[in-house]
Scaffold this motif. Structure first.
Motif, PDB file in Angstrom:
ATOM      1  N   VAL A 451       0.856  -1.192   0.000  1.00 38.42           N
ATOM      2  CA  VAL A 451       0.000   0.000   0.000  1.00 38.42           C
ATOM      3  C   VAL A 451       0.892   1.242   0.000  1.00 38.42           C
ATOM      4  O   VAL A 451       1.737   1.408   0.880  1.00 38.42           O
ATOM      5  N   ILE A 452       0.695   2.086  -1.000  1.00 36.12           N
ATOM      6  CA  ILE A 452       1.412   3.363  -1.080  1.00 36.12           C
ATOM      7  C   ILE A 452       0.421   4.470  -0.757  1.00 36.12           C
ATOM      8  O   ILE A 452      -0.575   4.636  -1.455  1.00 36.12           O
ATOM      9  N   GLN A 453       0.681   5.204   0.318  1.00 35.15           N
ATOM     10  CA  GLN A 453      -0.171   6.336   0.678  1.00 35.15           C
ATOM     11  C   GLN A 453       0.582   7.619   0.355  1.00 35.15           C
ATOM     12  O   GLN A 453       1.642   7.871   0.923  1.00 35.15           O
ATOM     13  N   GLU A 454       0.024   8.399  -0.540  1.00 37.19           N
ATOM     14  CA  GLU A 454       0.645   9.673  -0.905  1.00 37.19           C
ATOM     15  C   GLU A 454       0.132  10.760   0.031  1.00 37.19           C
ATOM     16  O   GLU A 454      -1.072  10.961   0.172  1.00 37.19           O
ATOM     17  N   TYR A 455       1.039  11.461   0.694  1.00 39.18           N
ATOM     18  CA  TYR A 455       0.660  12.619   1.500  1.00 39.18           C
ATOM     19  C   TYR A 455       0.740  13.870   0.634  1.00 39.18           C
ATOM     20  O   TYR A 455       1.441  13.892  -0.375  1.00 39.18           O
ATOM     21  N   ALA A 456       0.029  14.914   1.036  1.00 39.84           N
ATOM     22  CA  ALA A 456       0.172  16.202   0.350  1.00 39.84           C
ATOM     23  C   ALA A 456       1.636  16.631   0.452  1.00 39.84           C
ATOM     24  O   ALA A 456       2.243  16.561   1.515  1.00 39.84           O
ATOM     25  N   ALA A 457       2.205  17.050  -0.665  1.00 42.87           N
ATOM     26  CA  ALA A 457       3.629  17.407  -0.690  1.00 42.87           C
ATOM     27  C   ALA A 457       3.896  18.638   0.172  1.00 42.87           C
ATOM     28  O   ALA A 457       3.053  19.533   0.259  1.00 42.87           O
ATOM     29  N   PRO A 458       5.054  18.708   0.851  1.00 45.54           N
ATOM     30  CA  PRO A 458       5.407  19.920   1.599  1.00 45.54           C
ATOM     31  C   PRO A 458       5.453  21.124   0.658  1.00 45.54           C
ATOM     32  O   PRO A 458       5.736  20.978  -0.532  1.00 45.54           O
ATOM     33  N   LYS A 459       5.154  22.308   1.187  1.00 47.87           N
ATOM     34  CA  LYS A 459       5.117  23.512   0.346  1.00 47.87           C
ATOM     35  C   LYS A 459       6.472  23.827  -0.274  1.00 47.87           C
ATOM     36  O   LYS A 459       6.562  24.519  -1.280  1.00 47.87           O
ATOM     37  N   THR A 460       7.529  23.306   0.330  1.00 47.41           N
ATOM     38  CA  THR A 460       8.881  23.580  -0.188  1.00 47.41           C
ATOM     39  C   THR A 460       9.167  22.786  -1.466  1.00 47.41           C
ATOM     40  O   THR A 460      10.115  23.085  -2.181  1.00 47.41           O
ATOM     41  N   ILE A 461       8.368  21.767  -1.729  1.00 51.91           N
ATOM     42  CA  ILE A 461       8.583  20.930  -2.919  1.00 51.91           C
ATOM     43  C   ILE A 461       7.615  21.369  -4.018  1.00 51.91           C
ATOM     44  O   ILE A 461       6.415  21.445  -3.796  1.00 51.91           O
ATOM     45  N   GLU A 462       8.138  21.652  -5.218  1.00 48.28           N
ATOM     46  CA  GLU A 462       7.280  22.044  -6.335  1.00 48.28           C
ATOM     47  C   GLU A 462       6.331  20.900  -6.686  1.00 48.28           C
ATOM     48  O   GLU A 462       6.708  19.729  -6.638  1.00 48.28           O
ATOM     49  N   GLU A 463       5.099  21.276  -7.065  1.00 50.49           N
ATOM     50  CA  GLU A 463       4.065  20.272  -7.336  1.00 50.49           C
ATOM     51  C   GLU A 463       4.484  19.302  -8.438  1.00 50.49           C
ATOM     52  O   GLU A 463       4.300  18.095  -8.322  1.00 50.49           O
ATOM     53  N   ASP A 464       5.072  19.824  -9.501  1.00 47.51           N
ATOM     54  CA  ASP A 464       5.500  18.964 -10.613  1.00 47.51           C
ATOM     55  C   ASP A 464       6.545  17.950 -10.165  1.00 47.51           C
ATOM     56  O   ASP A 464       6.506  16.783 -10.550  1.00 47.51           O
ATOM     57  N   LYS A 465       7.479  18.426  -9.327  1.00 39.80           N
ATOM     58  CA  LYS A 465       8.526  17.520  -8.826  1.00 39.80           C
ATOM     59  C   LYS A 465       7.915  16.446  -7.936  1.00 39.80           C
ATOM     60  O   LYS A 465       8.299  15.279  -7.986  1.00 39.80           O
ATOM     61  N   ALA A 466       6.955  16.861  -7.095  1.00 42.71           N
ATOM     62  CA  ALA A 466       6.300  15.902  -6.190  1.00 42.71           C
ATOM     63  C   ALA A 466       5.598  14.808  -6.993  1.00 42.71           C
ATOM     64  O   ALA A 466       5.665  13.624  -6.650  1.00 42.71           O
ATOM     65  N   LYS A 467       4.946  15.196  -8.100  1.00 42.25           N
ATOM     66  CA  LYS A 467       4.246  14.216  -8.930  1.00 42.25           C
ATOM     67  C   LYS A 467       5.230  13.247  -9.576  1.00 42.25           C
ATOM     68  O   LYS A 467       4.986  12.049  -9.646  1.00 42.25           O
ATOM     69  N   LYS A 468       6.350  13.790 -10.043  1.00 46.76           N
ATOM     70  CA  LYS A 468       7.363  12.922 -10.658  1.00 46.76           C
ATOM     71  C   LYS A 468       7.949  11.962  -9.623  1.00 46.76           C
ATOM     72  O   LYS A 468       8.226  10.802  -9.905  1.00 46.76           O
ATOM     73  N   ARG A 469       8.156  12.479  -8.405  1.00 45.80           N
ATOM     74  CA  ARG A 469       8.676  11.627  -7.329  1.00 45.80           C
ATOM     75  C   ARG A 469       7.691  10.489  -7.035  1.00 45.80           C
ATOM     76  O   ARG A 469       8.092   9.359  -6.783  1.00 45.80           O
ATOM     77  N   LEU A 470       6.395  10.808  -7.056  1.00 46.95           N
ATOM     78  CA  LEU A 470       5.394   9.770  -6.781  1.00 46.95           C
ATOM     79  C   LEU A 470       5.469   8.669  -7.834  1.00 46.95           C
ATOM     80  O   LEU A 470       5.390   7.483  -7.507  1.00 46.95           O
ATOM     81  N   GLN A 471       5.632   9.067  -9.102  1.00 37.91           N
ATOM     82  CA  GLN A 471       5.750   8.054 -10.159  1.00 37.91           C
ATOM     83  C   GLN A 471       6.968   7.157  -9.897  1.00 37.91           C
ATOM     84  O   GLN A 471       6.928   5.949 -10.105  1.00 37.91           O
ATOM     85  N   GLU A 472       8.040   7.775  -9.420  1.00 40.46           N
ATOM     86  CA  GLU A 472       9.256   7.010  -9.122  1.00 40.46           C
ATOM     87  C   GLU A 472       8.988   6.012  -7.989  1.00 40.46           C
ATOM     88  O   GLU A 472       9.415   4.857  -8.046  1.00 40.46           O
ATOM     89  N   VAL A 473       8.247   6.477  -6.971  1.00 43.65           N
ATOM     90  CA  VAL A 473       7.873   5.596  -5.850  1.00 43.65           C
ATOM     91  C   VAL A 473       7.045   4.423  -6.361  1.00 43.65           C
ATOM     92  O   VAL A 473       7.292   3.266  -6.018  1.00 43.65           O
ATOM     93  N   ILE A 474       6.042   4.737  -7.197  1.00 40.17           N
ATOM     94  CA  ILE A 474       5.147   3.695  -7.712  1.00 40.17           C
ATOM     95  C   ILE A 474       5.936   2.675  -8.537  1.00 40.17           C
ATOM     96  O   ILE A 474       5.602   1.487  -8.555  1.00 40.17           O
ATOM     97  N   TYR A 475       6.987   3.148  -9.190  1.00 39.48           N
ATOM     98  CA  TYR A 475       7.810   2.216  -9.972  1.00 39.48           C
ATOM     99  C   TYR A 475       8.709   1.369  -9.083  1.00 39.48           C
ATOM    100  O   TYR A 475       8.761   0.146  -9.198  1.00 39.48           O
ATOM    101  N   TRP A 476       9.446   2.039  -8.168  1.00 37.61           N
ATOM    102  CA  TRP A 476      10.484   1.327  -7.424  1.00 37.61           C
ATOM    103  C   TRP A 476       9.961   0.461  -6.286  1.00 37.61           C
ATOM    104  O   TRP A 476      10.518  -0.605  -6.015  1.00 37.61           O
ATOM    105  N   ALA A 477       8.900   0.892  -5.611  1.00 40.67           N
ATOM    106  CA  ALA A 477       8.435   0.134  -4.443  1.00 40.67           C
ATOM    107  C   ALA A 477       8.128  -1.331  -4.781  1.00 40.67           C
ATOM    108  O   ALA A 477       8.675  -2.243  -4.148  1.00 40.67           O
ATOM    109  N   PRO A 478       7.285  -1.615  -5.800  1.00 36.68           N
ATOM    110  CA  PRO A 478       7.048  -3.034  -6.123  1.00 36.68           C
ATOM    111  C   PRO A 478       8.291  -3.760  -6.626  1.00 36.68           C
ATOM    112  O   PRO A 478       8.470  -4.948  -6.368  1.00 36.68           O
ATOM    113  N   LYS A 479       9.177  -3.011  -7.338  1.00 35.90           N
ATOM    114  CA  LYS A 479      10.412  -3.629  -7.855  1.00 35.90           C
ATOM    115  C   LYS A 479      11.321  -4.091  -6.709  1.00 35.90           C
ATOM    116  O   LYS A 479      11.759  -5.237  -6.658  1.00 35.90           O
ATOM    117  N   VAL A 480      11.589  -3.164  -5.787  1.00 37.36           N
ATOM    118  CA  VAL A 480      12.504  -3.461  -4.677  1.00 37.36           C
ATOM    119  C   VAL A 480      11.934  -4.563  -3.790  1.00 37.36           C
ATOM    120  O   VAL A 480      12.657  -5.439  -3.312  1.00 37.36           O
TER     121      VAL A 480
END
Length: 715
Positions: A451-480
């Motif tokens: 189960v991957i729970q996405e929290y609202a990104a901290p204000k210091t992180i740009e929204e676009d970057k946060a979305k890209k990071r989430l995609q990376e999480v969705i890719y790597w978590a099941p792989k690892v």
């Protein structure tokens, strides 16, 4: 004699207007003007017929009947009345008015449409004709009024609605692409510049892109098989001129395809959808030019000879369970493109822009479109020397595991917990909890599920970057973690403001069973943000259960009764479980049934805990209280704030506590401060337990919950 010209307006979808402008010009119209609402042009009646037959990009072609001022209802009526309607259609013809736009005086389309309708029927009556009838569903003739800056233009719906409907589609997939949008994508992809090169749609669905591509390359008039036209009941319709244009379009289309030779390729994993695509291709009479293959996109190898174009519209990952698989597919597809499709053009339409980052390719052009209500982008890539040079400079473009800070942290956490998990036989646990701020997610394991729970990104992180990071999480978590993508559940959790803490997602009624220290729990990963078991309270449940052996327990704000279950398994003599939600109380009873626990010593009470506690007269040895941080549920008369109201809550609980009894009080409000002075005034002492109740998988998160043991002060 010079043929008179008419004023026309061609409508289309957002993003296609500039292409429609080029198309209308190429078909011979003049004074062509592109505006946000569509493309205006002038043409003879014959050319109007021709454009209606040949346009691939318009959704409707409309012919202007008149225009005038429309500051208010009277002016609108007067402008509508300036058109001689009995010259436009017969009284026996049913009609409909489509009204677009509004102003301060004309505030909605229904009012505008009714005003024009009144002008039309009044005029028929005044000229001694029968009153024509309105038919909103299937009128024989339609009109559209367009109000813009107090001026209204009134049009005959010349072509009729839905010009994009070519008539070849019997069925379509789950998210059909309109034919005019497919045509726009083909133009933007650049494939039409050299149709001798292969065109591949690796997720072809019902085949719309490929059918449109072949028809465009073969210079086919798209509407020669259209069954009905908007101008058929128009009294100025010239059937002889129309038949001439129709015959010419049919002749040209037949001649063009007679000498035509092209091959395009469609691939899809769904056999049923492919059968539909094949039937659609037969209906469009282009089946011999399309080769369909049933296989997974990632099993597609480059067997197409010379470099060409890959153009497709993948799913957008809107349905639960779809996104993890899509993310993995995009990563693998990006790797395949670099390995096998050198010097190819790649064109992808998607509403999920963040997915494109998973390809690790650099787009050279992006176009904005609308696919139905969804904002989409068509991204164009060239797998060329420029791209290879970028890859050489930036090794991350290979999506290597060692380059991912998140993947490395996940492996490290798993290694740290390995021995603890084995020795305690724990099936449900937290593996990662926002350890790296850029990757603001929680990763939980429930048996075979991730189960991957996405929290609202901290204000210091740009929204676009946060979305890209989430995609990376969705890719790597099941792989690892070696979890199949169909066992990955993705949830989004944002800070709840003024609402109850439990939020419903979608109802699937799926569940699984988890064993925790000998107790079985029903878990639902699909229907709620919370799964039925608060993992951070694992040790709390054990402590309360051991304290309850041979004693009576009251469990308030009980949720799914997990504390009650552990206490029952470990020998509590009587348990009362109270929660306001019937759903969660029924779930608690299911948990008891799972553990074969039954009998009158187990009570389940559906009530507002605060109200129930004030009225309760029974006494208990142990009271467990885990209230929400804040609640203003419809069933509660007043709001509850744990910081503000905890002393009153504990005061009421004290009345239900046996002498020598103990209250376990927990909450998860960050920076919560217990009021020691107020408790001392009640004759109570509170011992902080948070460090004891946090288990190893939550050791990194000091703020996951607060807990205290509260007892009467010894005298």
């Amino acid at each position: 004699m010079k043929e008179s010209t008419q004023q026309f307006l061609a409508l289309t979808s957002p993003g296609i207007e500039v292409l429609l402008f080029d198309e209308i010009k190429s078909l011979g119209a003049f004074n062509v003007i592109q505006k946000p609402e569509g493309v205006y042009f002038q043409a003879s009646l014959a050319l109007g017929y021709k454009i209606s037959l040949w346009t691939r990009l318009a959704t409707r072609v409309m012919l202007k009947l008149g225009e005038g001022e429309a500051k208010d209802k009277d002016e609108l009526f007067k402008t509508a009345n300036s058109i001689n309607w009995p010259d436009v259609f017969n009284a026996t013809t049913t009609f409909a008015i489509d009204f677009v736009g509004y102003s301060e005086e004309i505030r909605n389309s229904q009012f505008g449409g009714l005003t024009i309708k009144d002008a039309i029927v009044d005029q028929f009556r005044e000229q001694g004709f029968e009153r024509p009838n309105v038919d909103k569903k299937s009128p024989q003739i339609s009109f559209q009024a367009r109000l813009l800056r107090d001026t209204v233009s009134i049009y005959l719906d010349f072509s009729g609605r839905g010009l994009f409907q070519r008539g070849y589609r019997e069925h379509s997939g789950a998210a059909p692409l309109k034919e005019n949008l497919a045509a726009a994508l083909i133009i933007r992809s650049g494939w039409l510049n050299d149709t001798s090169k292969p065109l591949v749609d690796p997720m072809c669905g019902s085949g719309t892109i490929l059918i449109e591509a072949v028809s465009m390359a073969a210079k086919q008039a798209p509407s020669i098989h259209r069954q009905s036209w908007g101008f058929e009941s128009w009294l100025s319709h010239d059937d002889a001129v129309w038949q001439q244009q129709l015959t010419q379009a049919i002749t040209n289309s037949e001649e063009n395809i007679a000498n035509f030779n092209v091959k395009v390729f469609g691939i899809d994993i769904d056999e049923r959808v492919l059968r539909t695509a094949q039937q659609n291709a037969r209906n469009a009479q282009v089946q011999q030019y399309i080769e369909f293959t049933c296989k997974n996109t990632n099993d597609m190898d480059n067997v197409f000879g010379q470099p060409g174009t890959i153009l497709f519209n993948p799913p957008y990952g809107e349905r639960i369970g779809e996104l993890p698989e899509l993310v993995e597919n995009f990563v693998l597809f990006g790797q395949k493109l670099k390995a096998q499709f050198s010097d190819w053009r790649i064109a992808i339409l998607t509403a999920n822009i963040d997915l494109l980052a998973m390809l690790k390719l650099s787009s050279f052009k992006r176009y904005k479109f609308k696919n139905g209500p969804l904002d989409c982008q068509l991204a164009l890539y060239n797998v060329d020397e420029k791209q290879r040079a970028k890859d050489a400079v930036n090794p991350q473009s290979d999506f290597a595991e060692e380059d991912s800070a998140f993947a490395n942290r996940l492996k490290k956490n798993r290694k740290n917990l390995k021995g603890w998990l084995k020795s305690n036989e724990i099936e449900a646990y937290r593996l990662y909890d926002g350890d790296i701020p850029e990757y603001n997610v929680a990763i939980d394991i429930y048996g075979e599920y991730l189960v991957i729970q996405e929290y609202a990104a901290p204000k210091t992180i740009e929204e676009d970057k946060a979305k890209k990071r989430l995609q990376e999480v969705i890719y790597w978590a099941p792989k690892v973690l070696n979890v199949p993508t169909d066992k990955v559940i993705l949830k989004t959790r944002e800070k709840q403001k003024g609402t109850n803490q439990y939020q419903r997602l979608e109802k699937t009624k799926q569940s699984l069973t988890i064993n925790e220290h000998g107790a079985l729990f029903k878990i639902n990963l699909w229907d709620y943000l919370d799964t039925g078991l608060f993992l951070d309270h694992r040790k709390t449940r054990q402590i309360v259960a051991k304290k309850s052996q041979g004693k009576s327990l009251l469990n308030l704000f009980a949720y799914t009764g997990s504390v009650s279950v552990q206490a029952a398994v470990q020998g509590a003599i009587a348990i009362t479980t109270v929660d306001m939600s019937n759903t969660y109380l029924n779930w608690a009873e299911d948990n008891f049934a799972l553990n074969k626990l039954n009998g009158h010593k187990y009570q389940f009470i559906q009530a507002d805990c605060l109200d129930w506690l004030k009225k309760n007269v029974n006494k208990f040895d142990i009271i467990f209280i885990d209230p929400p941080t804040f609640s203003n549920s419809k069933r509660m008369e007043d709001s509850f704030d744990v910081q503000r109201d905890h002393v009153e809550l504990i005061t009421d609980a004290l009345k239900s506590l046996n002498r020598g009894g103990e209250i376990f009080f927990t909450n998860n409000k960050r920076n919560f401060k217990i009021d020691f002075e107020a408790l001392a005034a009640l004759g109570l002492t509170a011992e902080a337990m948070s460090d004891v109740t946090r288990d190893k998988d939550f050791a990194r998160n000091k703020h996951i919950h607060n807990s205290w043991s509260i007892k009467r002060t010894a005298t």
